[in-house]
Scaffold this active site. Structure first.
Site, PDB file in Angstrom:
ATOM      1  N   ASP A  18       0.866  -1.169   0.000  1.00 33.86           N
ATOM      2  CA  ASP A  18       0.000   0.000   0.000  1.00 33.86           C
ATOM      3  C   ASP A  18       0.916   1.235   0.000  1.00 33.86           C
ATOM      4  O   ASP A  18       2.116   1.125   0.290  1.00 33.86           O
ATOM      5  CB  ASP A  18      -0.862  -0.026   1.270  1.00 33.86           C
ATOM      6  N   ASP A  20      -0.319   5.113   0.805  1.00 28.96           N
ATOM      7  CA  ASP A  20      -0.608   6.180   1.773  1.00 28.96           C
ATOM      8  C   ASP A  20      -0.682   5.646   3.194  1.00 28.96           C
ATOM      9  O   ASP A  20      -1.468   4.747   3.493  1.00 28.96           O
ATOM     10  CB  ASP A  20      -1.919   6.871   1.387  1.00 28.96           C
ATOM     11  N   GLY A  61     -10.070   7.194  -1.514  1.00 28.52           N
ATOM     12  CA  GLY A  61     -10.222   7.917  -2.780  1.00 28.52           C
ATOM     13  C   GLY A  61     -10.564   9.378  -2.500  1.00 28.52           C
ATOM     14  O   GLY A  61     -11.510   9.671  -1.766  1.00 28.52           O
ATOM     15  N   GLY A  62      -9.784  10.276  -3.058  1.00 27.52           N
ATOM     16  CA  GLY A  62      -9.958  11.699  -2.776  1.00 27.52           C
ATOM     17  C   GLY A  62     -11.300  12.253  -3.242  1.00 27.52           C
ATOM     18  O   GLY A  62     -11.942  13.031  -2.528  1.00 27.52           O
ATOM     19  N   GLU A  64     -14.082  10.521  -3.793  1.00 27.00           N
ATOM     20  CA  GLU A  64     -15.101   9.872  -2.974  1.00 27.00           C
ATOM     21  C   GLU A  64     -15.142  10.511  -1.589  1.00 27.00           C
ATOM     22  O   GLU A  64     -16.201  10.699  -0.997  1.00 27.00           O
ATOM     23  CB  GLU A  64     -14.796   8.367  -2.843  1.00 27.00           C
ATOM     24  N   ARG A  65     -13.959  10.873  -1.075  1.00 25.49           N
ATOM     25  CA  ARG A  65     -13.865  11.487   0.263  1.00 25.49           C
ATOM     26  C   ARG A  65     -14.539  12.856   0.277  1.00 25.49           C
ATOM     27  O   ARG A  65     -15.211  13.211   1.245  1.00 25.49           O
ATOM     28  CB  ARG A  65     -12.381  11.583   0.672  1.00 25.49           C
ATOM     29  N   ARG A  92      -8.302  17.373  -9.281  1.00 30.71           N
ATOM     30  CA  ARG A  92      -7.134  17.522 -10.176  1.00 30.71           C
ATOM     31  C   ARG A  92      -6.164  18.556  -9.603  1.00 30.71           C
ATOM     32  O   ARG A  92      -4.964  18.351  -9.589  1.00 30.71           O
ATOM     33  CB  ARG A  92      -7.596  17.955 -11.581  1.00 30.71           C
ATOM     34  N   THR A 133      -4.738   5.682  -4.394  1.00 32.96           N
ATOM     35  CA  THR A 133      -4.347   6.976  -4.943  1.00 32.96           C
ATOM     36  C   THR A 133      -3.917   6.815  -6.407  1.00 32.96           C
ATOM     37  O   THR A 133      -3.927   5.712  -6.954  1.00 32.96           O
ATOM     38  CB  THR A 133      -3.264   7.656  -4.062  1.00 32.96           C
TER      39      THR A 133
HETATM   40  C1  XBP Z   1      -5.381   6.100   0.280  1.00 33.30           C
HETATM   41  C2  XBP Z   1      -6.494   6.929  -0.067  1.00 33.30           C
HETATM   42  C3  XBP Z   1      -6.291   8.002  -1.027  1.00 33.30           C
HETATM   43  C4  XBP Z   1      -5.574   9.204  -0.500  1.00 33.30           C
HETATM   44  C5  XBP Z   1      -5.827  10.348  -1.405  1.00 33.30           C
HETATM   45  O1  XBP Z   1      -5.851   4.834   0.748  1.00 33.30           O
HETATM   46  O2  XBP Z   1      -7.587   6.749   0.399  1.00 33.30           O
HETATM   47  O3  XBP Z   1      -7.549   8.422  -1.440  1.00 33.30           O
HETATM   48  O4  XBP Z   1      -6.096   9.550   0.778  1.00 33.30           O
HETATM   49  O5  XBP Z   1      -5.422  10.067  -2.704  1.00 33.30           O
HETATM   50  P1  XBP Z   1      -4.886   3.554   0.681  1.00 33.30           P
HETATM   51  P2  XBP Z   1      -6.277  10.566  -3.957  1.00 33.30           P
HETATM   52  O6  XBP Z   1      -3.677   3.905   1.487  1.00 33.30           O
HETATM   53  O7  XBP Z   1      -5.669   2.459   1.335  1.00 33.30           O
HETATM   54  O8  XBP Z   1      -4.612   3.281  -0.759  1.00 33.30           O
HETATM   55  O9  XBP Z   1      -6.766  11.947  -3.618  1.00 33.30           O
HETATM   56  O10 XBP Z   1      -5.327  10.533  -5.099  1.00 33.30           O
HETATM   57  O11 XBP Z   1      -7.434   9.610  -4.092  1.00 33.30           O
HETATM   58 MG    MG Z   2      -3.026   3.201   3.340  1.00 32.67          MG
END
Ligand code: XBP
Ligand code: MG
Length: 273
Positions: A18, A20, A61-62, A64-65, A92, A133
């Site tokens: 993974d 992040d 997911g950014g 989705e968040r 973006r 991400t």
């Molecule tokens: C990581 C995420 C990502 C980042 C943001 O989860 O949830 O959405 O927070 O990245 P994991 P983006 O570590 O489980 O993969 O904004 O590019 O989505």
């Molecule tokens: Mg993670």
């Protein structure tokens, strides 16, 4: 005993990382900061504190968040017909800001990550990235922490929107297994969150967990082991959950019992155990 379990299990062939929260504290020092800067630049009064961000991490997911934030934490924001495009555009810009934060060299890798990657390469254990991400964000992190060539260390990067359902759905791990022609039993995932372990487990893959401040209290049932970090020879890990002495006399577990940092021998022992 050792031979029997090895026959059943087979050797560890691949480690799936993974990104992040696992490779680096990118959620706290990168994503959250970048979201807030993008909001400010767009003239929005949306502010994501550390406490709120911990809750928002329930959704991966950014884009989705941001939808989740509006639905659950900012219900007074007026409805708009172009909400999907609006969020995509904000996202973006957030990605551009995030990449520029990494380019400033502000976010280091977590303890033991570089060492474990190098050990895997030496031992011909295959490496892949499995993340929600984007590829752009993964590339920026690797380039700025391990150098441009480090992207070639990973045989495959499974990232972001290539699957319809992000973690905790198993889709992204299943996608990586399929692309790499591996079975779940060939691999170990390194994860940091409940959504991460659920995703890996849904694909049948066992996880080693390294927690961070956002994920320390998550449910990691079924993890091979839960650690504070991967450890270094001069910075031993602390075991938060897991059995380091399932069979004290077994050759399989002696390495695990005596280990202070995660290397391929340690992962192999967990894999066989
Ligand atoms: C990581 C995420 C990502 C980042 C943001 O989860 O949830 O959405 O927070 O990245 P994991 P983006 O570590 O489980 O993969 O904004 O590019 O989505
Ligand atoms: Mg993670």
């Amino acid at each position: 005993m050792l031979k029997e379990s090895m026959d059943v299990m087979g050797a560890l062939k691949a480690v799936l990382f993974d990104v992040d929260g696992t490779l680096a504290d990118t959620e706290r020092d990168g994503h959250c900061v970048a979201f807030n800067l993008a909001f400010e630049e767009a003239g929005l009064d949306w502010r994501w504190s550390d406490v709120l961000y911990e809750k928002l991490l329930d959704v991966t997911g950014g884009k989705e968040r941001m939808h989740y934030y509006l639905a659950e934490f900012n219900k007074q924001y007026p409805a708009r017909d172009d909400i999907n495009e609006f969020i995509a555009k904000l996202h973006r810009r957030k990605t551009q800001i995030y990449v520029s934060l990494l380019d400033e060299g502000r976010i280091p890798l977590r303890p033991g990550v570089k060492r474990l990657l190098e050990d895997a390469r030496k031992q011909n254990v295959r490496l892949a990235i499995v993340t929600t991400t984007s590829v752009a964000n993964v590339s920026a992190l690797l380039k700025n922490t391990l150098g441009s060539e480090s992207q070639d260390w990973f045989e495959f990067v499974a990232a972001g929107d290539v699957v319809a359902k992000k973690k905790p759905a198993p889709d992204i791990y299943q996608y990586a297994l399929e692309k790499m022609n591996l079975t779940a039993q060939d691999c170990i995932a390194i994860e940091d969150s409940e959504n991460g372990i659920l995703s890996a487990a849904g694909a049948g893959i066992k996880s080693v967990i390294t927690v961070n401040d956002y994920t320390r209290n998550h449910n990691f049932n079924g993890a091979l082991i839960v650690l504070d970090h991967l450890g270094e020879p001069d910075m031993p890990f602390t075991v938060l959950k897991g059995e380091l002495s399932r069979d004290a006399n077994s050759g399989v577990n002696s390495h695990v019992n005596n280990a202070h940092y995660v290397d391929i021998a340690f992962l192999n022992a967990l894999h066989q155990g």
